[in-house]
Write an enzyme that holds these catalytic residues in place. Structure first.
Site, PDB file in Angstrom:
ATOM      1  N   LYS A  53       0.840  -1.203   0.000  1.00  0.00           N
ATOM      2  CA  LYS A  53       0.000   0.000   0.000  1.00  0.00           C
ATOM      3  C   LYS A  53       0.881   1.261   0.000  1.00  0.00           C
ATOM      4  O   LYS A  53       0.588   2.228  -0.693  1.00  0.00           O
ATOM      5  CB  LYS A  53      -0.938  -0.023   1.221  1.00  0.00           C
ATOM      6  CG  LYS A  53      -2.019  -1.105   1.087  1.00  0.00           C
ATOM      7  CD  LYS A  53      -2.763  -1.371   2.387  1.00  0.00           C
ATOM      8  CE  LYS A  53      -3.733  -2.547   2.212  1.00  0.00           C
ATOM      9  NZ  LYS A  53      -4.428  -2.916   3.465  1.00  0.00           N
ATOM     10  N   GLN A  97      -4.650  -1.677   9.613  1.00  0.00           N
ATOM     11  CA  GLN A  97      -4.413  -2.983   8.991  1.00  0.00           C
ATOM     12  C   GLN A  97      -4.961  -4.097   9.890  1.00  0.00           C
ATOM     13  O   GLN A  97      -4.602  -4.195  11.055  1.00  0.00           O
ATOM     14  CB  GLN A  97      -2.914  -3.178   8.728  1.00  0.00           C
ATOM     15  CG  GLN A  97      -2.578  -4.453   7.989  1.00  0.00           C
ATOM     16  CD  GLN A  97      -3.193  -4.510   6.588  1.00  0.00           C
ATOM     17  OE1 GLN A  97      -3.123  -3.537   5.828  1.00  0.00           O
ATOM     18  NE2 GLN A  97      -3.820  -5.627   6.245  1.00  0.00           N
ATOM     19  N   ASP A 120     -11.040   2.564   3.925  1.00  0.00           N
ATOM     20  CA  ASP A 120     -11.303   1.129   3.813  1.00  0.00           C
ATOM     21  C   ASP A 120     -12.810   0.856   3.716  1.00  0.00           C
ATOM     22  O   ASP A 120     -13.221  -0.279   3.450  1.00  0.00           O
ATOM     23  CB  ASP A 120     -10.727   0.372   5.018  1.00  0.00           C
ATOM     24  CG  ASP A 120      -9.371  -0.260   4.695  1.00  0.00           C
ATOM     25  OD1 ASP A 120      -9.127  -0.526   3.497  1.00  0.00           O
ATOM     26  OD2 ASP A 120      -8.585  -0.491   5.620  1.00  0.00           O
TER      27      ASP A 120
END
Ligand code: NAD
Length: 288
Positions: A53, A97, A120
């Protein structure tokens, strides 16, 4: 092999190139898109995902910063950092994460992220907007799948789609997105009695079960489009999807590989959400 590959690596490069142009235009206007990643503990897979990422941010000219915590950190330490990032004018996207260590309440942490920076797409606000068909930052993996289908010119309206898996991250949101585009959608799960009954009549099959080989060619309709979301580490160390690739590719018309398929698009969509969030936050600030 009858099926042609849907090349997630090439499509993601295309998206990241577009994001680079958009990020440069925003930066020239004084708003450089910024993403903050929070990594807790030392899970090797999470390390790889965060590295990918960060690299994608570099490729698109998006500012990125990584905040690390030890695996025994407290929930309040993480929540305090998210509160600071929520208020940071240089940060437009915040990603935590997953998975988190056991002592941390994942939902309590995820729901602390300001919905406008929830790149997200896991906040209740953004998931609710997805259900209602409103504008939202959508979860990256399903968004990546929809982008693949659209860019490959794969018809969705009026087609029969089967989604295998009902997680909040993949199964449920991709089902909602396919419904919104006019597909007739069946969602299967681990309790489904005869998976093949559903997959064998589907035009589009999205597999997100986390079980290698859960779908094979004998379960598919000839000409089906097969999207393999699974990422499984086999005992021999190799990566595999959820679909038995060789037998499925002999029957399908289009198929995604693992690696080089959905995973690459997921990362590209994270960058796309960050650039869009930056644009929207800047527009809202300008309108005030
Ligand atoms: P999850 O464990 O939260 O959910 C799995 C779902 O599959 C559950 O709803 C379960 O009921 C269903 N399932 C399990 N076995 C089944 C079976 N035999 N038949 C039918 N349904 C079955 O997993 P998740 O987070 O949704 O992830 C699924 C897979 O996708 C994993 O391999 C994960 O690593 C991968 N993944 C990939 C990406 C990507 O970017 N490519 C992103 C997220 C997840």
């Amino acid at each position: 092999m009858a099926a042609s590959l849907i090349d997630g690596a090439a499509l993601s490069r295309q998206v990241l190139g577009e994001m680079r142009t958009q990020a440069a235009a925003l930066s020239a206007a004084g708003v450089r898109p910024g993403l903050a990643a929070i990594l807790i503990g030392a899970d090797p897979a999470s390390e790889i995902y965060v590295r990918n990422k960060t690299r994608a941010c570099e490729e698109a000219g998006v500012h990125s910063e990584l905040h690390r915590f030890a695996s025994d950190c407290s929930e309040s330490e993480v929540i305090d950092l998210i509160a600071r990032l929520n208020a940071d004018i240089n940060i437009h996207g915040i990603l935590v994460q997953l998975p988190l260590p056991r002592q941390l309440n994942t939902q309590r942490i995820l729901q602390t992220v300001r919905p406008e920076k929830d790149v997200d797409g896991f906040s209740w606000v953004n998931l609710g907007a997805l259900v209602a068909g409103g504008p939202a930052l959508a979860p990256c993996t399903p968004l990546g799948i929809m982008t693949m289908l659209e860019r490959e010119g794969i018809e969705i309206e009026g087609r029969d789609a089967v989604v295998i898996g009902r997680s909040v991250i993949v199964g449920k949101p991709i089902a909602l997105m396919l419904i919104a585009r006019g597909a007739t959608v069946t969602v299967c799960n681990s309790k489904t009695r005869d998976l093949g009954l559903y997959t064998s009549r589907a035009d589009i099959v999205v597999v997100a079960a986390g079980k290698p080989g859960v779908v094979n060619g004998a379960m598919l309709k000839r000409g089906a489009v097969v999207i393999d979301v699974g990422i499984n580490r086999l005992p021999n160390g190799k990566l595999a999807g959820d679909v038995d690739f060789d037998s499925a590719a002999a029957v399908a018309s289009r198929i995604t590989p693992v690696p080089g398929g959905v995973g690459r698009m997921t990362v590209a969509m994270l960058i796309s959400n960050t650039v869009n969030a930056a644009r929207q936050i800047a527009a809202a600030a300008g309108a005030r």
